[in-house]
Design an enzyme around this catalytic site. Structure first.
Site, PDB file in Angstrom:
ATOM      1  N   GLY A   1      12.432  -9.119  15.387  1.00  0.00           N
ATOM      2  CA  GLY A   1      11.852  -7.771  15.456  1.00  0.00           C
ATOM      3  C   GLY A   1      10.880  -7.654  16.613  1.00  0.00           C
TER       4      GLY A   1
ATOM      5  N   ARG B   1      18.230  -9.315  16.227  1.00  0.00           N
ATOM      6  CA  ARG B   1      18.246 -10.300  15.134  1.00  0.00           C
ATOM      7  C   ARG B   1      19.576 -11.045  15.241  1.00  0.00           C
ATOM      8  NH1 ARG B   1      13.842  -9.907  12.300  1.00  0.00           N
ATOM      9  NH2 ARG B   1      12.904  -7.874  11.922  1.00  0.00           N
TER      10      ARG B   1
ATOM     11  N   ASP C   1       9.612 -16.199  12.750  1.00  0.00           N
ATOM     12  CA  ASP C   1      10.143 -17.350  12.043  1.00  0.00           C
ATOM     13  C   ASP C   1      11.623 -17.641  12.349  1.00  0.00           C
ATOM     14  OD1 ASP C   1       9.594 -19.416  10.245  1.00  0.00           O
ATOM     15  OD2 ASP C   1      10.867 -18.403   8.791  1.00  0.00           O
TER      16      ASP C   1
ATOM     17  N   THR D   1       4.860 -11.771  15.553  1.00  0.00           N
ATOM     18  CA  THR D   1       5.373 -11.006  14.412  1.00  0.00           C
ATOM     19  C   THR D   1       4.218 -10.195  13.852  1.00  0.00           C
ATOM     20  OG1 THR D   1       6.080 -11.043  12.107  1.00  0.00           O
ATOM     21  CG2 THR D   1       5.108 -13.073  12.900  1.00  0.00           C
TER      22      THR D   1
ATOM     23  N   ASP E   1       3.985  -9.427  10.983  1.00  0.00           N
ATOM     24  CA  ASP E   1       3.722  -9.969   9.638  1.00  0.00           C
ATOM     25  C   ASP E   1       2.675 -11.089   9.647  1.00  0.00           C
ATOM     26  OD1 ASP E   1       5.717  -8.247   8.942  1.00  0.00           O
ATOM     27  OD2 ASP E   1       7.091  -9.745   8.139  1.00  0.00           O
TER      28      ASP E   1
ATOM     29  N   ASP F   1       3.044 -14.219   9.771  1.00  0.00           N
ATOM     30  CA  ASP F   1       3.352 -15.278   8.814  1.00  0.00           C
ATOM     31  C   ASP F   1       3.914 -16.542   9.465  1.00  0.00           C
ATOM     32  OD1 ASP F   1       5.785 -14.227   9.532  1.00  0.00           O
ATOM     33  OD2 ASP F   1       6.526 -13.900   7.500  1.00  0.00           O
TER      34      ASP F   1
ATOM     35  N   ARG G   1       7.167  -9.211   4.682  1.00  0.00           N
ATOM     36  CA  ARG G   1       8.256  -9.654   3.796  1.00  0.00           C
ATOM     37  C   ARG G   1       7.824 -10.789   2.899  1.00  0.00           C
ATOM     38  NH1 ARG G   1      12.751 -10.854   8.192  1.00  0.00           N
ATOM     39  NH2 ARG G   1      10.934 -11.187   9.486  1.00  0.00           N
TER      40      ARG G   1
END
Ligand code: F6P
Length: 341
Positions: free
Chosen positions: A10, A72, A103, A125, A127, A129, A171
């Site tokens: 992304g 992706r 990731d 990201t 996120d 994460d 997510r």
């Protein structure tokens, strides 16, 4: 040297700052040729290249997205994908490859590194994460966007005496939810790390509205789920690359709250708004620092690594230690959001 560069997974704000730094430092300081691959790993498999020079990176610092394009696409999940990567890199005479990704991209990068390619990864990201680094490119901008949205939702929530559910991205981890929730003063923050009990959510909202307020903001990360065995039956549906269809948990949660409390309830799905637009200075600086560190790592022959922020420092961590291990929000940060409800 001929150094390859790709952005995968992304997109997010701040990628162009990293691309710019790789090109400026690589070409300007060392005289390297920087070869861009379009659309992430897909471009490597298909041999879709674009030479990157100073003319391509002018005025890109404030621009969101990625000038290289992204996708992706994981070569390790495709038949013959890794072989296709190796043959493109050989044909293009690439001596080291810089991969900017989250990731999935980093996991693919570690597989390509196992096949003998010299890789330096840069974490990005919204996120946040990716493990091994305090921050990933894009997260800071996303928290800003989500916080501003919560601020705006606050005033309309109060005017209409409503419960407002705000779904943010995240997510596997609730970094955006927790940080924007604290910064925006949300009453409840629900994260993937801490499955929620819908009965407790309802009890909390009823008590709050009876005792001292006529409105509430509930921030929910897209990957949050109710606890198993509770009175709300819901499981997150993931796409092929682990992506989530935006709105699933937010819509359902708003529905459950409205049904169980009788309160007027609305939902706002922030979705890809959080990934768009101009990066904050923090993300521009982080992207720039990671880009410079990646080129330095290539020059020093330190490959199979990822650039990472640890406190004030940019360091290199082994790719094998970080790929495939999502970084979760620690309990003390979750507790901070809870006690401020
Ligand atoms: O990049 C991470 C992320 O923003 C997740 O939070 C979200 O689930 C996913 O990407 C959405 O992916 P896509 O853009 O493919 O719909």
């Amino acid at each position: 040297m001929r150094v390859g560069l790709l952005t995968g997974g992304g997109d997010c704000p701040g990628l162009n700052a990293a691309i710019r730094a790789v090109v400026k430092h690589g070409e300007g300081t060392y005289g390297h040729s920087i070869i861009g691959f379009r659309n992430g790993w897909r471009g490597v498999v298909e041999g879709d290249v674009m030479p990157l020079g100073r003319q391509h990176i002018r005025n890109v610092l404030p621009v969101g997205g990625t000038l290289l394009g992204t996708a992706r696409f994981h070569p390790n999940a495709e038949d013959g994908g890794i072989d296709a990567v190796l043959s493109t890199l050989e044909a293009e005479r690439i001596e080291a490859l810089i991969c900017i990704g989250g990731d999935g991209t980093l996991h693919a990068a570690s597989k390509v590194a196992d096949a003998g390619v010299k890789i330096v990864a840069i974490p990005k990201t919204i996120d946040n994460d990716v493990s091994g680094t305090d921050l990933s490119i894009g997260f800071h901008t996303a928290v800003n966007i989500a916080t501003e949205a919560i601020d705006r939702i606050h005033t309309t929530a109060e005017s209409h005496n409503r419960v407002m559910v705000v779904e943010v991205m995240g997510r596997h981890a609730g970094w955006i939810a927790i940080n924007a929730g604290i910064a925006g003063g949300a009453e409840l923050v629900l994260t993937p790390e801490d499955p929620f009990d819908i009965d407790q959510v309802v009890k909390f909202l009823k008590h709050r509205h009876r005792a001292h307020a006529n409105f509430s903001i509930v921030v929910v990360a897209e990957g949050a789920e109710p606890r198993r065995g509770g009175s709300m039956d819901f499981t997150t549906q993931l796409g092929r690359f682990g992506e989530i269809v935006a709105g699933a948990v937010g819509d359902r949660l708003a529905h459950e709250i409205a049904e169980r409390t009788g309160f007027d309830t609305r939902v706002t799905i922030l979705g890809h708004v959080q990934r768009g637009g101009s990066p904050t200075p923090t993300d521009r600086i982080l992207g720039s620092r990671f880009g410079v560190a990646a080129i330095d790592a290539v020059v020093e022959g330190r490959t199979g690594v990822m650039t990472a922020l640890r406190g004030e420092d940019v360091v290199l961590v082994p790719l094998s230690e970080v790929a495939g291990k999502p970084k979760r929000v620690p309990p003390d940060l979750i507790r901070t959001a809870q006690v401020l409800a």
